[in-house]
Design a protein around this motif. Structure first.
Motif, PDB file in Angstrom:
ATOM      1  N   VAL A   1     -12.536  84.018  19.791  1.00 26.09           N
ATOM      2  CA  VAL A   1     -13.724  83.213  20.111  1.00 26.09           C
ATOM      3  C   VAL A   1     -13.427  81.759  20.469  1.00 26.09           C
ATOM      4  O   VAL A   1     -14.345  81.042  20.896  1.00 26.09           O
ATOM      5  CB  VAL A   1     -14.739  83.244  18.938  1.00 26.09           C
ATOM      6  CG1 VAL A   1     -15.152  84.669  18.625  1.00 26.09           C
ATOM      7  CG2 VAL A   1     -14.180  82.551  17.691  1.00 26.09           C
ATOM      8  N   LYS A   2     -12.192  81.293  20.329  1.00 23.95           N
ATOM      9  CA  LYS A   2     -11.908  79.890  20.637  1.00 23.95           C
ATOM     10  C   LYS A   2     -12.239  79.588  22.104  1.00 23.95           C
ATOM     11  O   LYS A   2     -11.855  80.318  23.011  1.00 23.95           O
ATOM     12  CB  LYS A   2     -10.440  79.568  20.374  1.00 23.95           C
ATOM     13  CG  LYS A   2     -10.102  78.092  20.587  1.00 23.95           C
ATOM     14  CD  LYS A   2      -8.654  77.800  20.236  1.00 23.95           C
ATOM     15  CE  LYS A   2      -8.355  76.313  20.445  1.00 23.95           C
ATOM     16  NZ  LYS A   2      -6.953  75.985  20.093  1.00 23.95           N
ATOM     17  N   GLY A   3     -12.989  78.500  22.305  1.00 25.16           N
ATOM     18  CA  GLY A   3     -13.350  78.074  23.648  1.00 25.16           C
ATOM     19  C   GLY A   3     -14.623  78.695  24.187  1.00 25.16           C
ATOM     20  O   GLY A   3     -15.071  78.353  25.284  1.00 25.16           O
ATOM     21  N   LYS A   4     -15.237  79.612  23.440  1.00 25.44           N
ATOM     22  CA  LYS A   4     -16.467  80.261  23.904  1.00 25.44           C
ATOM     23  C   LYS A   4     -17.688  79.404  23.558  1.00 25.44           C
ATOM     24  O   LYS A   4     -17.754  78.805  22.481  1.00 25.44           O
ATOM     25  CB  LYS A   4     -16.614  81.657  23.290  1.00 25.44           C
ATOM     26  CG  LYS A   4     -15.571  82.660  23.807  1.00 25.44           C
ATOM     27  CD  LYS A   4     -15.789  84.030  23.205  1.00 25.44           C
ATOM     28  CE  LYS A   4     -14.750  85.034  23.688  1.00 25.44           C
ATOM     29  NZ  LYS A   4     -14.955  85.424  25.091  1.00 25.44           N
ATOM     30  N   THR A   5     -18.645  79.373  24.468  1.00 27.89           N
ATOM     31  CA  THR A   5     -19.863  78.587  24.295  1.00 27.89           C
ATOM     32  C   THR A   5     -21.042  79.519  24.015  1.00 27.89           C
ATOM     33  O   THR A   5     -21.234  80.525  24.704  1.00 27.89           O
ATOM     34  CB  THR A   5     -20.153  77.743  25.549  1.00 27.89           C
ATOM     35  OG1 THR A   5     -19.053  76.850  25.775  1.00 27.89           O
ATOM     36  CG2 THR A   5     -21.426  76.932  25.377  1.00 27.89           C
ATOM     37  N   ILE A   6     -21.831  79.169  23.004  1.00 27.35           N
ATOM     38  CA  ILE A   6     -22.955  80.004  22.572  1.00 27.35           C
ATOM     39  C   ILE A   6     -24.140  79.832  23.522  1.00 27.35           C
ATOM     40  O   ILE A   6     -24.608  78.717  23.756  1.00 27.35           O
ATOM     41  CB  ILE A   6     -23.371  79.647  21.131  1.00 27.35           C
ATOM     42  CG1 ILE A   6     -22.194  79.874  20.165  1.00 27.35           C
ATOM     43  CG2 ILE A   6     -24.577  80.474  20.700  1.00 27.35           C
ATOM     44  CD1 ILE A   6     -22.438  79.343  18.764  1.00 27.35           C
ATOM     45  N   LYS A   7     -24.608  80.945  24.051  1.00 26.41           N
ATOM     46  CA  LYS A   7     -25.754  80.941  24.969  1.00 26.41           C
ATOM     47  C   LYS A   7     -27.049  81.323  24.257  1.00 26.41           C
ATOM     48  O   LYS A   7     -28.121  80.789  24.551  1.00 26.41           O
ATOM     49  CB  LYS A   7     -25.489  81.921  26.120  1.00 26.41           C
ATOM     50  CG  LYS A   7     -26.596  81.978  27.157  1.00 26.41           C
ATOM     51  CD  LYS A   7     -26.231  82.957  28.276  1.00 26.41           C
ATOM     52  CE  LYS A   7     -27.329  83.020  29.337  1.00 26.41           C
ATOM     53  NZ  LYS A   7     -26.974  83.973  30.427  1.00 26.41           N
ATOM     54  N   GLN A   8     -26.930  82.246  23.302  1.00 25.33           N
ATOM     55  CA  GLN A   8     -28.119  82.750  22.618  1.00 25.33           C
ATOM     56  C   GLN A   8     -27.724  83.312  21.259  1.00 25.33           C
ATOM     57  O   GLN A   8     -26.598  83.802  21.086  1.00 25.33           O
ATOM     58  CB  GLN A   8     -28.777  83.848  23.462  1.00 25.33           C
ATOM     59  CG  GLN A   8     -30.045  84.446  22.865  1.00 25.33           C
ATOM     60  CD  GLN A   8     -30.624  85.542  23.752  1.00 25.33           C
ATOM     61  OE1 GLN A   8     -30.302  85.640  24.926  1.00 25.33           O
ATOM     62  NE2 GLN A   8     -31.477  86.379  23.179  1.00 25.33           N
ATOM     63  N   ILE A   9     -28.636  83.235  20.300  1.00 21.45           N
ATOM     64  CA  ILE A   9     -28.399  83.805  18.975  1.00 21.45           C
ATOM     65  C   ILE A   9     -29.572  84.702  18.609  1.00 21.45           C
ATOM     66  O   ILE A   9     -30.736  84.312  18.729  1.00 21.45           O
ATOM     67  CB  ILE A   9     -28.234  82.711  17.904  1.00 21.45           C
ATOM     68  CG1 ILE A   9     -27.013  81.842  18.215  1.00 21.45           C
ATOM     69  CG2 ILE A   9     -28.085  83.334  16.512  1.00 21.45           C
ATOM     70  CD1 ILE A   9     -26.856  80.661  17.310  1.00 21.45           C
ATOM     71  N   THR A  10     -29.258  85.923  18.167  1.00 16.04           N
ATOM     72  CA  THR A  10     -30.276  86.865  17.729  1.00 16.04           C
ATOM     73  C   THR A  10     -30.036  87.188  16.260  1.00 16.04           C
ATOM     74  O   THR A  10     -28.916  87.536  15.874  1.00 16.04           O
ATOM     75  CB  THR A  10     -30.227  88.169  18.556  1.00 16.04           C
ATOM     76  OG1 THR A  10     -30.352  87.836  19.945  1.00 16.04           O
ATOM     77  CG2 THR A  10     -31.352  89.111  18.146  1.00 16.04           C
ATOM     78  N   ILE A  11     -31.082  87.078  15.446  1.00 15.17           N
ATOM     79  CA  ILE A  11     -30.953  87.272  13.996  1.00 15.17           C
ATOM     80  C   ILE A  11     -31.948  88.339  13.550  1.00 15.17           C
ATOM     81  O   ILE A  11     -33.163  88.185  13.720  1.00 15.17           O
ATOM     82  CB  ILE A  11     -31.220  85.959  13.234  1.00 15.17           C
ATOM     83  CG1 ILE A  11     -30.249  84.867  13.699  1.00 15.17           C
ATOM     84  CG2 ILE A  11     -31.096  86.178  11.720  1.00 15.17           C
ATOM     85  CD1 ILE A  11     -30.599  83.480  13.207  1.00 15.17           C
ATOM     86  N   TYR A  12     -31.425  89.422  12.975  1.00 16.32           N
ATOM     87  CA  TYR A  12     -32.279  90.506  12.505  1.00 16.32           C
ATOM     88  C   TYR A  12     -32.473  90.486  10.985  1.00 16.32           C
ATOM     89  O   TYR A  12     -33.330  91.203  10.464  1.00 16.32           O
ATOM     90  CB  TYR A  12     -31.698  91.860  12.918  1.00 16.32           C
ATOM     91  CG  TYR A  12     -31.788  92.105  14.412  1.00 16.32           C
ATOM     92  CD1 TYR A  12     -33.014  92.231  15.039  1.00 16.32           C
ATOM     93  CD2 TYR A  12     -30.643  92.220  15.187  1.00 16.32           C
ATOM     94  CE1 TYR A  12     -33.119  92.463  16.406  1.00 16.32           C
ATOM     95  CE2 TYR A  12     -30.716  92.447  16.553  1.00 16.32           C
ATOM     96  CZ  TYR A  12     -31.956  92.570  17.159  1.00 16.32           C
ATOM     97  OH  TYR A  12     -32.043  92.792  18.512  1.00 16.32           O
ATOM     98  N   TRP A  13     -31.668  89.716  10.285  1.00 18.10           N
ATOM     99  CA  TRP A  13     -31.805  89.603   8.826  1.00 18.10           C
ATOM    100  C   TRP A  13     -31.734  88.120   8.459  1.00 18.10           C
ATOM    101  O   TRP A  13     -30.685  87.595   8.144  1.00 18.10           O
ATOM    102  CB  TRP A  13     -30.713  90.403   8.118  1.00 18.10           C
ATOM    103  CG  TRP A  13     -30.885  90.451   6.618  1.00 18.10           C
ATOM    104  CD1 TRP A  13     -30.151  89.781   5.683  1.00 18.10           C
ATOM    105  CD2 TRP A  13     -31.856  91.193   5.885  1.00 18.10           C
ATOM    106  NE1 TRP A  13     -30.606  90.058   4.420  1.00 18.10           N
ATOM    107  CE2 TRP A  13     -31.658  90.929   4.514  1.00 18.10           C
ATOM    108  CE3 TRP A  13     -32.886  92.057   6.267  1.00 18.10           C
ATOM    109  CZ2 TRP A  13     -32.453  91.504   3.513  1.00 18.10           C
ATOM    110  CZ3 TRP A  13     -33.675  92.619   5.269  1.00 18.10           C
ATOM    111  CH2 TRP A  13     -33.450  92.349   3.916  1.00 18.10           C
TER     112      TRP A  13
END
Length: 274
Positions: free
Chosen positions: A18-30
């Motif tokens: 995951v190093k260098g990856k940029t977060i576009k969206q987060i989905t949380i089910y719990w």
């Protein structure tokens, strides 16, 4: 629960993924996994657009280092991270999805839902719980023979219970306490403040040596532990006592004993640990 060697192995493999990856969206089910902030929308909003620069470890906690924040994650009993393509299937035990701009997803799966995530601004994570409650790292310069003896001299708990206390030294759990005590020749029911100076010195050495060897082997797979690439640890092949109830001791041949200390199943050799 994964201990220091297992969490360190997860950290190393996660960093590669995951190093260098940029977060576009987060989905949380719990949502209950998110402990800080209380508002999961605030959690999502803070992390979207953030790039992962590093993954570090503090005790049994993972630390995702981003542009402006540190995400502190504890796997507890069954927590597991994995990198996937968006179209890959997942089950109802997969609770948090970090979708990256490159089209991949980091997923957090936790059958028991005991894992936790705390979000801090960079520089604040060590000043608040849970990290502020932790003792020194076993590989750090702070974890000296003198420090260990001083801390253990102040408690009348049994030595195993004292070593499981994460305010004394971090990263030790049931497996590696049993193993370090065996290697030091100390019975787990001994009262911590009644060890000799020589025993404190030997115990300090064997704690470090046991953990170093376990890290080198990728940790121990004794139940469901695998790293983030699905690989098992191999240190379980070198365990002297943990999980070997009624088997012969590798050093003397005595049948190993299992008891309960501090509410935890405890393995030892009656001959080698007198």
């Amino acid at each position: 629960m994964p201990e220091l060697p297992e969490v360190e192995t997860v950290r190393r493999t996660l960093l590669q993924l995951v190093k260098g990856k940029t977060i576009k969206q987060i989905t949380i089910y719990w949502p209950k996994i998110i402990k800080k902030p209380d508002d999961i929308d605030q959690f999502r909003d803070a992390l979207v657009g953030q790039t992962i620069h590093d993954v570090k470890r503090r005790g049994k906690f993972l630390k995702f280092i981003l542009d402006d924040y540190v995400l502190v994650s504890h796997l507890r009993m069954e927590g597991r991270y994995g990198l996937y393509k968006p179209d890959e299937e997942y089950d109802h035990h997969t609770h948090v999805f970090f979708s990256f701009e490159d089209g991949t997803q980091l997923r957090y799966r936790d059958v028991r839902k005991f894992g936790t995530m705390h979000l801090f601004k960079i520089g604040e994570e060590e000043n608040e719980p849970p990290l502020s409650l932790l003792g020194p790292e076993p590989f750090s310069k702070e974890f000296t023979e003198a420090y260990l003896q001083d801390r253990l001299k102040k408690t009348t708990r049994k030595i195993k219970a004292a070593l499981l206390d994460q305010t004394v030294v971090v990263g030790l759990g049931n497996i590696y306490v049993d193993e370090a005590l065996f290697r030091a020749g100390i019975r787990p029911e001994r009262i911590a403040n009644q060890l000799t100076s020589a025993e404190y010195k030997l115990l300090h050495r064997e704690i470090i040596a046991t953990l170093e060897e376990a890290v080198a082997k990728g940790g121990s797979t004794v139940r469901s532990y695998v790293n983030t690439q699905g690989e098992i640890g191999m240190f379980q092949l070198q365990l002297f006592v943990y999980g070997r109830t009624n088997e012969p001791c590798k050093q003397c041949g005595t049948i190993l004993t299992k008891t309960v200390v501090g509410g935890r199943g405890t393995h030892y050799c009656e001959n080698c640990q007198k």
